[in-house]
Motif scaffolding. Structure first.
Motif, short mmCIF file in Angstrom:
data_model
loop_
_atom_site.label_atom_id
_atom_site.label_comp_id
_atom_site.label_asym_id
_atom_site.label_seq_id
_atom_site.Cartn_x
_atom_site.Cartn_y
_atom_site.Cartn_z
N ASP A 96 0.82 -1.21 0.00
CA ASP A 96 0.00 0.00 0.00
C ASP A 96 0.86 1.26 0.00
N VAL A 97 1.97 1.22 0.71
CA VAL A 97 2.89 2.37 0.76
C VAL A 97 3.42 2.68 -0.63
N TYR A 98 3.78 1.62 -1.38
CA TYR A 98 4.27 1.83 -2.74
C TYR A 98 3.20 2.49 -3.60
N GLN A 99 1.95 2.02 -3.50
CA GLN A 99 0.88 2.60 -4.31
C GLN A 99 0.61 4.05 -3.93
N ARG A 100 0.76 4.36 -2.65
CA ARG A 100 0.57 5.75 -2.22
C ARG A 100 1.62 6.66 -2.83
N LEU A 101 2.88 6.20 -2.82
CA LEU A 101 3.94 7.00 -3.44
C LEU A 101 3.71 7.13 -4.94
N ARG A 102 3.35 6.04 -5.59
CA ARG A 102 3.14 6.07 -7.03
C ARG A 102 2.04 7.06 -7.40
N LYS A 103 0.96 7.05 -6.64
CA LYS A 103 -0.14 7.97 -6.90
C LYS A 103 0.32 9.42 -6.78
N THR A 104 1.11 9.70 -5.76
CA THR A 104 1.62 11.05 -5.55
C THR A 104 2.54 11.48 -6.68
N LEU A 105 3.46 10.60 -7.06
CA LEU A 105 4.41 10.95 -8.12
C LEU A 105 3.70 11.18 -9.45
N VAL A 106 2.75 10.32 -9.78
CA VAL A 106 2.06 10.44 -11.06
C VAL A 106 1.20 11.69 -11.08
N SER A 107 0.47 11.95 -10.00
CA SER A 107 -0.46 13.08 -10.00
C SER A 107 0.26 14.42 -9.92
N GLU A 108 1.37 14.49 -9.19
CA GLU A 108 2.03 15.78 -8.98
C GLU A 108 3.19 16.04 -9.93
N LEU A 109 3.83 14.96 -10.42
CA LEU A 109 5.00 15.16 -11.27
C LEU A 109 4.90 14.47 -12.62
N LEU A 167 12.81 1.05 -7.00
CA LEU A 167 11.67 0.92 -6.08
C LEU A 167 10.63 -0.04 -6.66
N SER A 168 10.47 -0.02 -7.98
CA SER A 168 9.53 -0.96 -8.61
C SER A 168 10.00 -2.40 -8.43
N ARG A 169 11.31 -2.63 -8.50
CA ARG A 169 11.82 -3.99 -8.25
C ARG A 169 11.55 -4.42 -6.82
N LEU A 170 11.72 -3.49 -5.90
CA LEU A 170 11.45 -3.81 -4.50
C LEU A 170 9.98 -4.16 -4.32
N GLN A 171 9.10 -3.39 -4.96
CA GLN A 171 7.66 -3.68 -4.85
C GLN A 171 7.34 -5.08 -5.39
N ARG A 172 7.95 -5.43 -6.52
CA ARG A 172 7.69 -6.76 -7.10
C ARG A 172 8.23 -7.86 -6.19
N SER A 173 9.40 -7.63 -5.60
CA SER A 173 9.98 -8.66 -4.74
C SER A 173 9.14 -8.85 -3.48
N ILE A 174 8.58 -7.77 -2.94
CA ILE A 174 7.70 -7.90 -1.78
C ILE A 174 6.41 -8.61 -2.17
N ARG A 175 5.88 -8.28 -3.34
CA ARG A 175 4.66 -8.93 -3.81
C ARG A 175 4.86 -10.42 -3.97
N MET A 176 6.08 -10.82 -4.36
CA MET A 176 6.41 -12.23 -4.52
C MET A 176 6.93 -12.84 -3.21
N ALA A 177 6.97 -12.02 -2.15
CA ALA A 177 7.40 -12.48 -0.81
C ALA A 177 8.86 -12.89 -0.76
N HIS A 178 9.69 -12.27 -1.60
CA HIS A 178 11.14 -12.51 -1.54
C HIS A 178 11.83 -11.15 -1.57
N PRO A 179 11.81 -10.40 -0.47
CA PRO A 179 12.38 -9.04 -0.48
C PRO A 179 13.88 -9.04 -0.71
#
Length: 276
Positions: free
Chosen positions: A223-236, A244-256
């Motif tokens: 959820d934290v990743y999605q919150r940052l993504r929403k902010t970056l896309v809407s404001e910048l 950071l996207s790789r980190l999000q994928r690794s957490i989603r796959m449960a292998h950080p």
């Protein structure tokens, strides 16, 4: 003379404050303090005080401010044991400018740099416990935003931003050291505050995601990743970085990833926005 700028401005001679209450003399002292023991040209002081359109009386007015500072210095010197020292010895007129002499006193931002350097060297040596301690020691010198009580011009504002960038770099490394030491749960309250304060600082978000995931809160990390993504896309109009996207994928796959692969890789730090 002891100088503190990492928070409110404090300049003391013999333990007596020489900080004036009037904004302009205070501004002059702040710029001299930021360059303690170095010559600050008159042109630089004039630019700081009045920008690109100084009045015709700028130099005369600056001299008045310097005299006011020397009066405060004279009062402070009267409390000391060195009867030979004069205000002009402390705030010296030199060719083209002025120099504020510390005379072996302390300067907090230089001490900050020394402590931070020791912390960085400990990180390089993989002494994470020592790095966390030394970097926290450096951060302890800060009592608030640099020169928070000084109305700065272009020069002071630039120096304040430089100091804040240095503080954030040290903070980033201290958090990484704590992550490497397994202090994930202990970091969560601090990181919760930081990501709300620095709303587009990707390194802090990556560290927060890791701390949450390693505390068994995988869903919140995503959820934290999605919150940052929403902010970056809407404001910048930008997507999060590849790291950071790789980190999000690794957490989603449960292998950080490890902190060195993830949190520190996001250290192409975006300091593009912060809350007021």
């Amino acid at each position: 003379m002891d100088i503190q700028v990492l928070g409110t401005l404090a300049v003391r001679e013999n333990g007596v404050s020489i900080v004036p209450t009037a904004p302009k003399p205070r501004q002059v002292l702040a710029l001299l303090a930021l360059h303690a023991d170095q010559v600050v040209p008159v042109t630089v002081l004039v630019e700081e005080l009045w920008g690109s359109k100084p009045p015709r009386s700028a130099r005369t007015t600056l001299q008045t401010y310097v005299l006011q500072l020397r009066e405060l210095i004279a009062e402070a010197l009267s409390h000391g044991e060195d009867a030979r020292a004069t205000p002009k010895d402390v705030l010296a007129t030199v060719p083209g400018g002025y120099r504020l002499r510390t005379r072996e006193g302390s300067v907090d931002f230089r001490e900050f740099e020394l402590r931070a350097g020791a912390g960085y060297r400990a990180m390089d040596a993989k002494d994470y416990r020592g790095a966390a301690r030394r970097l926290a020691d450096a951060l302890s010198l800060w009592t608030g935003p640099a020169l928070t009580d000084v109305q700065g011009g272009i020069r002071i504002d630039m120096e304040a931003r430089r100091l804040e960038e240095a503080r954030l770099s040290v903070l980033d490394q201290r958090i990484e050291a704590d992550l490497r030491l397994g202090r994930h749960r202990e970091l969560l309250p601090e990181l919760t505050v930081l990501v709300n304060q620095y709303r587009m600082h990707e390194s802090l978000y990556g560290q927060f995601m890791l701390a949450l995931h390693r505390s068994g809160r995988r869903g919140e990390a995503l959820d934290v990743y999605q919150r940052l993504r929403k902010t970056l896309v809407s404001e910048l109009g930008l997507e999060p970085s590849a790291a950071l996207s790789r980190l999000q994928r690794s957490i989603r796959m449960a292998h950080p990833e490890t902190p060195s692969e993830a949190a520190s890789n996001t250290a192409g730090r975006r300091l593009l926005g912060r809350t007021a």
